[in-house]
Each structure stands twice: as structure tokens, then as C-alpha cells.
Design a protein around this motif. Structure first.
Motif, PDB file in Angstrom:
ATOM      1  N   ARG A   5      56.575  45.300  98.027  1.00 23.30           N
ATOM      2  CA  ARG A   5      56.039  45.109  99.367  1.00 23.30           C
ATOM      3  C   ARG A   5      56.753  43.928 100.011  1.00 23.30           C
ATOM      4  N   PHE A   6      57.266  44.142 101.203  1.00 27.90           N
ATOM      5  CA  PHE A   6      58.004  43.049 101.857  1.00 27.90           C
ATOM      6  C   PHE A   6      57.867  43.137 103.369  1.00 27.90           C
ATOM      7  N   SER A   7      57.988  41.986 103.993  1.00 23.43           N
ATOM      8  CA  SER A   7      58.027  41.887 105.458  1.00 23.43           C
ATOM      9  C   SER A   7      59.037  40.815 105.829  1.00 23.43           C
ATOM     10  N   LEU A   8      59.703  41.020 106.922  1.00 22.50           N
ATOM     11  CA  LEU A   8      60.728  40.100 107.419  1.00 22.50           C
ATOM     12  C   LEU A   8      60.196  39.340 108.628  1.00 22.50           C
ATOM     13  N   PRO A   9      60.765  38.161 108.940  1.00 23.14           N
ATOM     14  CA  PRO A   9      60.311  37.430 110.127  1.00 23.14           C
ATOM     15  C   PRO A   9      60.579  38.216 111.404  1.00 23.14           C
ATOM     16  N   ALA A  10      59.827  37.900 112.453  1.00 25.80           N
ATOM     17  CA  ALA A  10      59.919  38.657 113.699  1.00 25.80           C
ATOM     18  C   ALA A  10      61.312  38.615 114.310  1.00 25.80           C
ATOM     19  N   ASN A  11      62.035  37.507 114.094  1.00 25.80           N
ATOM     20  CA  ASN A  11      63.366  37.364 114.725  1.00 25.80           C
ATOM     21  C   ASN A  11      64.497  37.810 113.811  1.00 25.80           C
ATOM     22  N   SER A  12      64.187  38.523 112.730  1.00 28.58           N
ATOM     23  CA  SER A  12      65.219  38.858 111.740  1.00 28.58           C
ATOM     24  C   SER A  12      66.293  39.774 112.328  1.00 28.58           C
ATOM     25  N   MET A  13      65.906  40.763 113.137  1.00 28.86           N
ATOM     26  CA  MET A  13      66.915  41.661 113.708  1.00 28.86           C
ATOM     27  C   MET A  13      67.808  40.934 114.698  1.00 28.86           C
ATOM     28  N   ALA A  14      67.224  40.012 115.448  1.00 30.54           N
ATOM     29  CA  ALA A  14      68.035  39.223 116.380  1.00 30.54           C
ATOM     30  C   ALA A  14      69.035  38.349 115.636  1.00 30.54           C
ATOM     31  N   ASN A  15      68.696  37.984 114.389  1.00 36.27           N
ATOM     32  CA  ASN A  15      69.601  37.153 113.587  1.00 36.27           C
ATOM     33  C   ASN A  15      70.575  37.971 112.751  1.00 36.27           C
ATOM     34  N   GLY A  16      70.555  39.314 112.902  1.00 35.54           N
ATOM     35  CA  GLY A  16      71.562  40.136 112.243  1.00 35.54           C
ATOM     36  C   GLY A  16      71.113  40.820 110.968  1.00 35.54           C
ATOM     37  N   THR A  17      69.835  40.693 110.586  1.00 31.01           N
ATOM     38  CA  THR A  17      69.339  41.345 109.377  1.00 31.01           C
ATOM     39  C   THR A  17      68.849  42.752 109.721  1.00 31.01           C
TER      40      THR A  17
END
Length: 684
Positions: free
Chosen positions: A156-168
């Protein structure tokens, strides 16, 4: 405001990644059983592959995948790390550079040959060279699946809200998990805000993944290895029955099809599980932490630093003119403002100079690979020792010294160091040592290349110089003058031309480059013990503190870092010293040069002349001037091509009144003074 080109940013980061991989591989050659080094190289290859695929460098990603797989097998203990494997990946790393710099070029069958070498080094079955970029999606190291026990994991995992903006890209992480085995993916959409509050660039989905794979826990950790610091992750091993309950269907559809209701991922859907070593605990404000880390360093193009340096130089010139005007004025307020601007411009200049300074470690690190390759090529055992890596030099000096040092290191290895058999026969250790060192001495940095080889054969140097017409047969030369002959164009004592030496162009390049940097070269060689070549280079090529002096009606600048002291030379002492040109300075004789005679000013000397004692290293000489005007912040301007052969001056600067003052070349003047002293000693 200019925007950064993403491809250019990737190339910069890829270059840094390749340097880190190369450093790890070179360290690994001396510590083949060091697991930390193996892991570091694997992580570097993994990063390069993933970033390359993200930015469209598919050929790079496909090629790097095979090297990554090889090191993955080393990590798992399937194969041993060997010097052949390290050499194969080093050669492959050069091809990776070419794929980064020229992704669309025709590289022929180089990649296939390198992968064949890699397969031979690993000694096991290796994936065939990829004919298409699709090779990146080949499951990583899924071999002998039938012989391995399958494990089931709940991730189970979640990424920070700005992760896509940072290239992830979370879809890339899910694809990597699918590569590990049978995978069921559920998306938790309960955190998605209402449509009117939804920001399209923010990520609000978390994932619940059930994975059945032959891989162990470390393979799962490797998927998230570069985003662990900013995410929430839970990995739990579950039993076969629990896995069947938790994962009745494997979803491999498009990302949009994996979104289900929040109830579908309720903890009650998994009857039981056995927790395994929870990976990172939840971190507070991960986005803020990430931004704080990013703010510690800012990447600035070198051209902007150069442009800023030019502006600071112009400001220093303008400040000098203001100070000159203020000194001639009786306005107290003007003088106060002038002094304040002088202080601020001086601080700005010092700050700017620090920004341009780079540790020589960035230069020395390039030679580890060179020495490694030359050792394999020549069959010699070579140890590279570096000293003084923290010494800082102007970045322009670092850039221009790279090629000369390559020639000097190659020369030391080819001409200086003996073969292992010859070294043992002469009572030395089997391994030869090449030492690169740097230290600061006043306003200079001294970079030395030293070896413990056979030394320079002076008889061969003289014979070659006489046969080439550089000197007359039997011409008397000092030891220093004889050794300096090796820097003559086309000069080489090699018996045959090889790919290392013999053409007589390398040392000539060294001399021309060092002279262009206003530096000097010293050589010391002891037969049977080795040689040392020292390069004396100014710390900076932009702005220096200078001593402004007058000779006749002209004004000149002496670099303040070379000035030891100033003395007064009366007219009587000047007349007494005619014909000998020596002054007694604390029980030692110091030769001096009359700049008025050297520059042929045609003017009479002042009644109270001054002697400025300058030095380079242990050599000293006095310069007789008419007047010492004072210190001066000197912005160095290069001389025109018409003045390239004027060795007395190293550059020019603009004074406050707009006139030009020439900057004296301290090294040349000291050499001229020592030569004059030697001639007088011979005559006397």
C-alpha cells in the motif's frame, strides 16, 4: 525569463549519474566483495535506466537494462563481482554516454559487442541485445522461476500531492511492480476532492497492490528506492489463502480502469496478514522537506557566472574612477559615498570569486578511469594517489588544465613507470605510484604530477635535442634548461610511436596551455627514483589585487600576491650597484631589474627610487620603479594577438581615469633576474 529544456536537464543529471557509476566501479576494482559499492552501482544504473525511459531515451534505457540486470545478479549472490565484469561495465558506460549525447546517431554494432563482453564476464545467460526499445519492459532478473518459491505481498502506497509536478510517474512504479510477477492493483479514490476544488496537477489517489512473485522483499524496495523519502509505503507478506482473498482478479487494464470505490480497499477484505519490517514511517510535511532539500543547491549555467563576473569587473573599474574623482574633491559626502561603494564592491568581488572557485577534486577524479585503463593496456601495476583535493581554483583554470594533465599522467605512466618485472629487479615494489597533488602558495596553486619510476634519461634528452637541432653539440646547459627541452614541439625520446606517446605533441600542448594561463612549469627528476612536474598556475584569471607603480611616465600593475616587501633605493646606492645589480637583504643577495632600462623609457630616474621584491616559490628578484602609487583592484583584460610574444606582460587593466596599465608577468621577470644573477656569477 528563459525556461529550462527538460532534455538538457536530463543530460546534465545523466552526466552526474554516469560519473557516480564510474567512481563506484573504480572503487569496486579494489574491493570486489564490498556489497555497499555493488548496491551503489546498481542504484546508479537503475536511476539512469528509469530517467532515460522517462525522457524518451529508449535506446539508453534498453542498453542500461542489461548492465543493471548483471549487477542485480551480483547483489543476489548469483554471480561474483570480478575485474572482468567491472571492465565490461566501464566500457559499456562509455557507450551510455554516447547514447545520452547522440541518441539518434548510428552507433553500429558497438552495443552488441559490449553486451557480448558483459555476458562473457557474467558467465551466465544474458538477455539478447535489444533490437527495439521495448526491451526495457522485460521482467528484471526473473530467471529459473520454477525453482524458486513464490511469495505474496500486500503493498500500500501513496505519493505526495505534488509528485507528478516534480516528475514522478506513479504508473511507472505500477509497471515495475507488474514486472516482478502476478499483480493486482486497486486504486483508492476516497481522497479526491470535489471537482470545483480539484487541481489537475495534484495527485490524490493511493494504491493497494497484491503481488505474487519469486522475488524477495529487496526487489520491491528497489521499485520505490528513489521516492521513499517523500511517500507513505507499507509492505506486508501475506499467506497464499489471504492473497487469493485479497486478489481475486488481476487488473492489467489502462490506468483509468483500476479506479474503484473506497470500500473495495477496506482492511476487512484481507482476513489476516503477517507484517514484515515496515519501510518508512510517515513523515511530516514531506513536500516541505523536499523543497527544503532542493533549496540547498541551485544549478546555475556557467555562462551566467561568466557574465556576472564581467559585470562585477566593470563595476570595479567604475568604482576605481569614482575613488579617483572623490580623492580630488573636497566634498566630504562624496568621499563618504565613495568609500562605502569601494567597500561594497570589494565584498561583491570577493563573493563572486568564491562562486567561481572549484575544488581540484573535480579535476583529479577524472584520472582514476584513465589510470585504470592505462594499467590494463600497458600491463603495469599502477596506484593513483591524490593529495590536496580540497584546494580551490578558478573554474576556468580547471577547465583548461584537464588536457595538459592528461598528457602529463600518460607520460609518467608510459615513460616513467617501469614494468613490474623491471621494478622488482631494481628492488622496488611491483606497483608503481603516480601522485597528483595540489597546494596553494600565495596567489598561485601548484599542481604536481609525481611518479616513482626510472626518472628522465638526460643523455637521451641531450642526444635527441642535438639531433633535432634544438641545441648545438656540446652546448653547455643547466640541468633545468636541459629538462625543459622535453617541452619543445615535436620532441620525444620514445623509441617507437604508440597510442600512448612517441609523436612529440603532448608536452608541447602542456607548455602552451600553462603559458596561456600565465603559469610556469618546474621539473625535478632523480635517476632511478622518479620525476615530478609542477605547474604553477594563478588562482584566478579574472580580478586580482595589484600594486600600482610608475616607471617613467607609464603605470604598471604588479600582482600583490607576489610582492614580499618594498625598499627605498637612494641615488647613491643606485650608482654604487651599477654593473652588479644586487641588493643586500638580511644577509642575502637579491638580484634586481631596473624596469626603466628594461622598458627603455628614456627618462631620468627619480631621486628616491623604490625596489619591489617579488617572488615565485623560493626564487626572488627586485624590481626598481620610480614610484609606488598604491594598491589597486585589477580587472584582468587579455592582450591582443599582436602582443602574444611579449613575455614581460601577462595582461592589461583599465585605470580609473580610463588609461591602460600593463600587468607584469612575475614568473618571467623572476626568471630574467635569476638568469642575470647566473651570468654575473659566471663573469665574476
Amino acid at each position: 525569463m528563459s525556461t529550462l529544456d527538460p532534455v538538457a536537464v536530463f543530460r546534465t543529471e545523466a552526466a552526474e549519474c554516469l560519473e557516480a557509476i564510474e567512481a563506484g566501479l573504480l572503487d569496486l576494482t579494489h574491493q570486489l566483495h564490498n556489497k555497499d559499492l555493488v548496491d551503489a552501482v546498481f542504484r546508479g544504473l537503475h536511476t539512469l535506466k528509469g530517467s532515460g525511459a522517462m525522457f524518451g531515451f529508449e535506446a539508453l534505457a534498453a542498453f542500461t537494462h542489461h548492465c543493471e540486470t548483471a549487477f542485480d545478479r551480483v547483489r543476489k549472490g548469483e554471480v561474483a563481482a570480478t575485474s572482468e565484469l567491472v571492465a565490461a561495465v566501464l566500457a559499456a558506460q562509455d557507450h551510455m554516454r554516447a547514447l545520452v549525447d547522440q541518441p539518434d546517431a548510428d552507433h553500429g554494432d558497438i552495443g552488441h559487442k559490449l553486451l557480448a563482453q558483459l555476458q562473457a564476464a557474467v558467465g551466465g545467460k544474458e538477455a539478447a541485445p535489444a533490437a527495439a526499445p521495448a526491451a526495457v519492459s522485460v521482467p528484471a532478473a526473473v530467471r529459473d522461476a520454477a525453482a524458486k518459491k513464490k511469495n505474496s505481498w500486500r503493498i500500500r502506497f501513496s505519493l505526495p500531492a505534488n509528485s507528478m509536478a516534480n516528475g514522478t510517474n506513479p504508473l511507472g512504479l505500477l509497471d515495475e511492480l507488474r514486472d516482478l510477477g502476478e499483480c493486482t492493483v486497486r486504486a483508492n479514490t476516497s481522497a479526491i476532492p470535489p471537482l470545483d476544488a480539484l487541481a489537475p496537477t495534484e495527485l490524490h489517489i493511493s494504491w493497494d497492490v497484491t503481488l505474487t512473485s519469486e522475488q524477495d522483499r529487496s526487489a520491491i524496495d528497489d521499485v520505490f528506492i528513489f521516492v521513499l523519502d517523500d511517500m507513505e509505503l507499507s509492505v506486508e507478506e501475506i499467506s497464499g489463502q489471504a492473497a487469493a482473498t485479497a486478489a481475486p482478479v488481476e487488473e492489467k487494464a489502462a490506468p483509468a480502469s483500476v479506479a474503484v470505490s473506497a470500500a473495495a480497499v477496506s482492511p476487512t477484505t484481507v482476513p489476516e496478514f503477517r507484517p514484515v519490517e515496515a519501510v518508512p514511517a510517515k513523515r511530516e510535511a514531506p513536500a516541505a522537506v523536499s523543497q527544503a532539500k532542493a533549496a540547498e543547491n541551485v544549478r546555475v549555467p556557467a555562462e551566467r557566472l561568466d557574465e556576472l563576473m564581467d559585470r562585477v569587473g566593470e563595476l570595479v573599474i567604475a568604482q576605481s574612477r569614482l575613488s579617483q574623482l572623490a580623492s580630488a574633491s573636497t566634498d566630504i559626502a562624496l568621499r563618504s559615498v565613495s568609500e562605502e561603494i569601494e567597500r561594497l564592491s570589494g565584498e561583491l568581488r570577493d563573493t563572486m570569486m568564491v562562486l567561481r572557485m572549484v575544488p581540484v577534486a573535480t579535476l583529479f577524479s577524472r584520472f582514476r578511469r584513465l589510470v585504470h585503463d592505462l594499467a590494463r593496456e600497458t600491463g603495469k601495476v599502477i596506484e593513483l594517489v591524490t593529495e590536496g583535493e580540497s584546494t580551490e581554483v578558478d573554474k576556468t583554470v580547471i577547465e583548461r588544465l584537464a588536457d595538459p594533465l592528461v598528457h602529463l599522467v600518460r607520460n609518467s605512466i608510459d615513460h616513467g613507470l617501469e614494468t613490474p618485472a623491471d621494478r622488482l629487479a631494481s628492488g622496488k615494489t611491483e606497483a608503481g605510484t603516480v601522485t597528483l597533488s595540489a597546494r596553494q602558495a600565495g596567489g598561485e596553486v601548484i599542481i604536481s604530477i609525481k611518479d616513482d619510476g626510472r626518472g628522465i634519461n638526460r643523455e637521451r634528452v641531450r642526444a635527441k635535442a642535438e639531433s633535432s637541432g634544438l641545441i648545438q653539440p656540446g652546448q653547455p646547459l643547466s640541468d633545468s634548461e636541459l629538462l625543459q627541452l622535453i617541452f619543445a614541439p615535436g620532441f620525444s625520446t620514445a623509441a617507437a610511436i604508440t597510442n600512448l606517446s612517441g609523436r612529440g605533441v603532448g608536452m608541447d600542448v602542456v607548455k602552451k596551455t600553462v603559458e596561456a594561463l600565465r603559469g610556469a612549469i618546474d621539473i625535478v627528476s632523480v635517476p632511478g627514483q622518479g620525476s615530478e612536474v609542477s605547474l604553477r598556475i594563478p588562482l584566478t584569471l579574472a580580478i586580482i589585487d595589484g600594486l600600482l607603480v610608475r616607471v617613467g611616465s607609464g603605470r604598471y600593475v604588479i600582482p600583490l600576491s607576489a610582492v614580499e616587501e618594498c625598499l627605498e633605493l637612494s641615488l647613491e646606492e643606485d650608482l654604487r650597484s651599477r654593473g652588479r645589480s644586487f641588493i643586500s637583504l638580511r644577509d642575502s643577495l637579491v638580484p634586481f631589474l631596473r624596469l626603466r632600462d628594461l622598458f627603455r623609457t628614456g627618462t631620468k630616474p627619480d631621486v628616491h627610487q623604490k625596489v619591489v621584491v617579488i617572488s615565485t616559490g623560493t626564487e626572488r628578484v627586485g624590481l626598481v620603479v620610480d614610484q609606488i602609487i598604491g594598491d589597486h583592484q585589477t580587472v584582468i583584460k587579455s592582450m591582443s594577438k599582436l602582443h602574444n610574444n611579449v613575455a614581460t606582460f601577462s595582461g592589461a587593466t583599465i585605470l580609473g581615469d580610463g588609461s591602460v596599465a600593463l600587468i607584469l608577468d612575475v614568473g618571467h621577470l623572476v626568471a630574467a633576474g635569476q638568469q642575470q644573477e647566473a651570468q654575473l656569477r659566471v663573469a665574476g
